[in-house]
Motif scaffolding. Structure first.
Motif, PDB file in Angstrom:
ATOM      1  N   UNK A   1       0.820  -1.219   0.000  1.00 49.49           N
ATOM      2  CA  UNK A   1       0.000   0.000   0.000  1.00 49.49           C
ATOM      3  C   UNK A   1       0.847   1.260   0.000  1.00 49.49           C
ATOM      4  N   UNK A   2       2.017   1.193   0.662  1.00 52.25           N
ATOM      5  CA  UNK A   2       2.926   2.345   0.706  1.00 52.25           C
ATOM      6  C   UNK A   2       4.345   1.825   0.491  1.00 52.25           C
ATOM      7  N   UNK A   3       5.066   2.463  -0.435  1.00 51.83           N
ATOM      8  CA  UNK A   3       6.506   2.165  -0.569  1.00 51.83           C
ATOM      9  C   UNK A   3       7.266   3.439  -0.282  1.00 51.83           C
ATOM     10  N   UNK A   4       7.994   3.475   0.834  1.00 53.90           N
ATOM     11  CA  UNK A   4       8.812   4.647   1.171  1.00 53.90           C
ATOM     12  C   UNK A   4      10.182   4.431   0.540  1.00 53.90           C
ATOM     13  N   UNK A   5      10.436   5.178  -0.535  1.00 54.37           N
ATOM     14  CA  UNK A   5      11.616   4.959  -1.376  1.00 54.37           C
ATOM     15  C   UNK A   5      12.819   5.764  -0.882  1.00 54.37           C
ATOM     16  N   UNK A   6      13.876   5.035  -0.563  1.00 54.50           N
ATOM     17  CA  UNK A   6      15.111   5.681  -0.099  1.00 54.50           C
ATOM     18  C   UNK A   6      16.311   5.343  -0.955  1.00 54.50           C
TER      19      UNK A   6
ATOM     20  N   UNK B   1       2.511  -3.522  -6.316  1.00 53.79           N
ATOM     21  CA  UNK B   1       1.710  -2.431  -5.738  1.00 53.79           C
ATOM     22  C   UNK B   1       0.233  -2.802  -5.683  1.00 53.79           C
ATOM     23  N   UNK B   2      -0.402  -2.388  -4.610  1.00 51.28           N
ATOM     24  CA  UNK B   2      -1.846  -2.508  -4.482  1.00 51.28           C
ATOM     25  C   UNK B   2      -2.521  -1.355  -5.228  1.00 51.28           C
ATOM     26  N   UNK B   3      -3.811  -1.436  -5.438  1.00 43.13           N
ATOM     27  CA  UNK B   3      -4.516  -0.308  -6.035  1.00 43.13           C
ATOM     28  C   UNK B   3      -4.434   0.904  -5.111  1.00 43.13           C
TER      29      UNK B   3
ATOM     30  N   UNK C   1       5.672   3.555 -15.491  1.00 37.48           N
ATOM     31  CA  UNK C   1       4.384   4.161 -15.820  1.00 37.48           C
ATOM     32  C   UNK C   1       3.222   3.167 -15.829  1.00 37.48           C
ATOM     33  N   UNK C   2       3.427   2.006 -16.464  1.00 33.90           N
ATOM     34  CA  UNK C   2       2.293   1.080 -16.596  1.00 33.90           C
ATOM     35  C   UNK C   2       1.859   0.546 -15.229  1.00 33.90           C
ATOM     36  N   UNK C   3       2.822   0.376 -14.322  1.00 32.15           N
ATOM     37  CA  UNK C   3       2.463  -0.105 -12.980  1.00 32.15           C
ATOM     38  C   UNK C   3       1.656   0.956 -12.224  1.00 32.15           C
ATOM     39  N   UNK C   4       2.047   2.219 -12.410  1.00 23.94           N
ATOM     40  CA  UNK C   4       1.311   3.298 -11.739  1.00 23.94           C
ATOM     41  C   UNK C   4      -0.093   3.420 -12.326  1.00 23.94           C
ATOM     42  N   UNK C   5      -0.207   3.271 -13.632  1.00 21.12           N
ATOM     43  CA  UNK C   5      -1.526   3.404 -14.278  1.00 21.12           C
ATOM     44  C   UNK C   5      -2.445   2.256 -13.852  1.00 21.12           C
ATOM     45  N   UNK C   6      -1.908   1.022 -13.950  1.00 18.28           N
ATOM     46  CA  UNK C   6      -2.748  -0.160 -13.657  1.00 18.28           C
ATOM     47  C   UNK C   6      -3.298  -0.129 -12.238  1.00 18.28           C
ATOM     48  N   UNK C   7      -2.523   0.454 -11.306  1.00 22.80           N
ATOM     49  CA  UNK C   7      -2.929   0.432  -9.890  1.00 22.80           C
ATOM     50  C   UNK C   7      -3.428   1.800  -9.417  1.00 22.80           C
ATOM     51  N   UNK C   8      -3.472   2.777 -10.299  1.00 23.50           N
ATOM     52  CA  UNK C   8      -3.853   4.155  -9.914  1.00 23.50           C
ATOM     53  C   UNK C   8      -3.014   4.651  -8.739  1.00 23.50           C
ATOM     54  N   UNK C   9      -1.722   4.336  -8.773  1.00 19.93           N
ATOM     55  CA  UNK C   9      -0.858   4.698  -7.641  1.00 19.93           C
ATOM     56  C   UNK C   9      -0.268   6.088  -7.809  1.00 19.93           C
TER      57      UNK C   9
END
Ligand SMILES: NC(=O)c1ccc[n+]([C@@H]2O[C@H](COP(=O)([O-])OP(=O)(O)OC[C@H]3O[C@@H](n4cnc5c(N)ncnc54)[C@H](OP(=O)(O)O)[C@@H]3O)[C@@H](O)[C@H]2O)c1
Length: 165
Positions: free
Chosen positions: A89-94, A107-109, A134-142
Motif C-alpha cells: 500500500x505504501x513504498x517509502x523509497x530511499x 503495488x496494491x490499487x 508508468x504502466x504499474x502506476x496506471x494499472x494500480x492508480x498509484x
C-alpha cells in the motif's frame, strides 16, 4: 532533520492506513528506521529491506517490524512477494535502483510512493535506467511523489512536537 523527513514524507504523501502494508528501503538508516516506527504506531504491517543480517535482526528484534529482507543475500522480488501477501500500500523509497524496481509489480490499487532518496544511484556517472514504472502506476492508480523536507519548513514545529510524543 531525518525524523522530520520521515514524519512528513510518510504521513503527508504515504498516508498510511491501519492494516495496510508498507515497504521501506534503506530501512536501518536514520530516516527509515523512524518511518517504520511511525508506520507501526499507525497500525501498519512493516516490511523492511536492508543490507545485512545484523540489520535485519535489529529491525525485527529491537524496532519490532514485521518482516525484514536482506537485499545482499535474498532475491528481493521473491522475498517481497512472500512478505506482502496483500500487496503493497505504501513504498517509502530511499534507495532506488533494482530494489525500487522489485516493488512496482507488487503495488496494491491506490498505493502511495513517497520518493525520499535514491542513494543507490547518487554516485553513478551516467543515467540510472531501470524498470519503466508508468504502466504499474496506471494499472494500480498509484501516486508517486518526490519531496524534500524543506517543503515542510513552516510545519516543523508540528513535526517536532509529534515526534517527541
Ligand atoms: N528528501 C529529503 O528531504 C531527504 C532528507 C534526508 C535524507 N534523504 C535521503 O534519504 C535516504 C536515507 O537517508 P538517511 O539519512 O537515512 O541515510 P543513512 O542513515 O546513511 O541510511 C542510508 C541507508 O541506505 C542504505 N544504502 C546505502 N547504499 C545503498 C545501495 N547502493 N543500495 C541499497 N541500500 C543502500 C544503507 O543501508 P544498507 O547498509 O542496509 O545498505 C543505509 O542504511 C538517502 O537517500 C538520503 O539522501 C532525503
Amino acid at each position: 532533520m531525518t525524523g522530520l523527513t520521515a514524519y512528513f514524507g510518510l504521513l503527508d504523501i504515504g498516508k498510511p492506513k491501519e492494516g495496510g502494508t508498507i515497504v521501506v528501503s534503506g530501512a536501518a538508516g536514520a530516516v527509515c528506521s523512524i518511518v517504520g516506527q511511525i508506520a507501526k504506531i499507525k497500525g501498519c504491517r512493516v516490511v523492511d529491506i536492508a543490507g545485512s543480517d545484523e540489520k535485519v535482526k535489529f529491525l525485527i528484534d529491537e524496532l519490532g517490524f514485521d518482516e525484514a529482507i536482506n537485499y545482499n543475500t535474498q532475491n528481493v522480488g521473491a522475498a517481497l512477494q512472500e512478505a506482502c501477501p496483500n500487496e503493497i500500500d505504501v513504498y517509502f523509497e530511499n534507495v532506488g535502483g533494482t530494489i525500487g524496481d522489485a516493488v512496482f509489480p507488487l503495488l496494491n490499487n491506490f498505493a502511495r510512493i513517497p520518493v525520499c532518496g535514491a542513494i543507490s544511484s547518487y554516485n553513478h556517472a551516467s543515467e540510472d535506467v531501470g524498470l519503466r514504472v508508468q504502466s504499474y502506476l496506471i494499472k494500480t492508480s498509484s501516486l508517486m511523489q518526490g519531496f524534500t523536507v524543506g517543503n515542510y519548513l513552516s510545519r516543523f514545529g508540528e513535526g517536532v512536537e509529534a515526534l517527541a510524543g
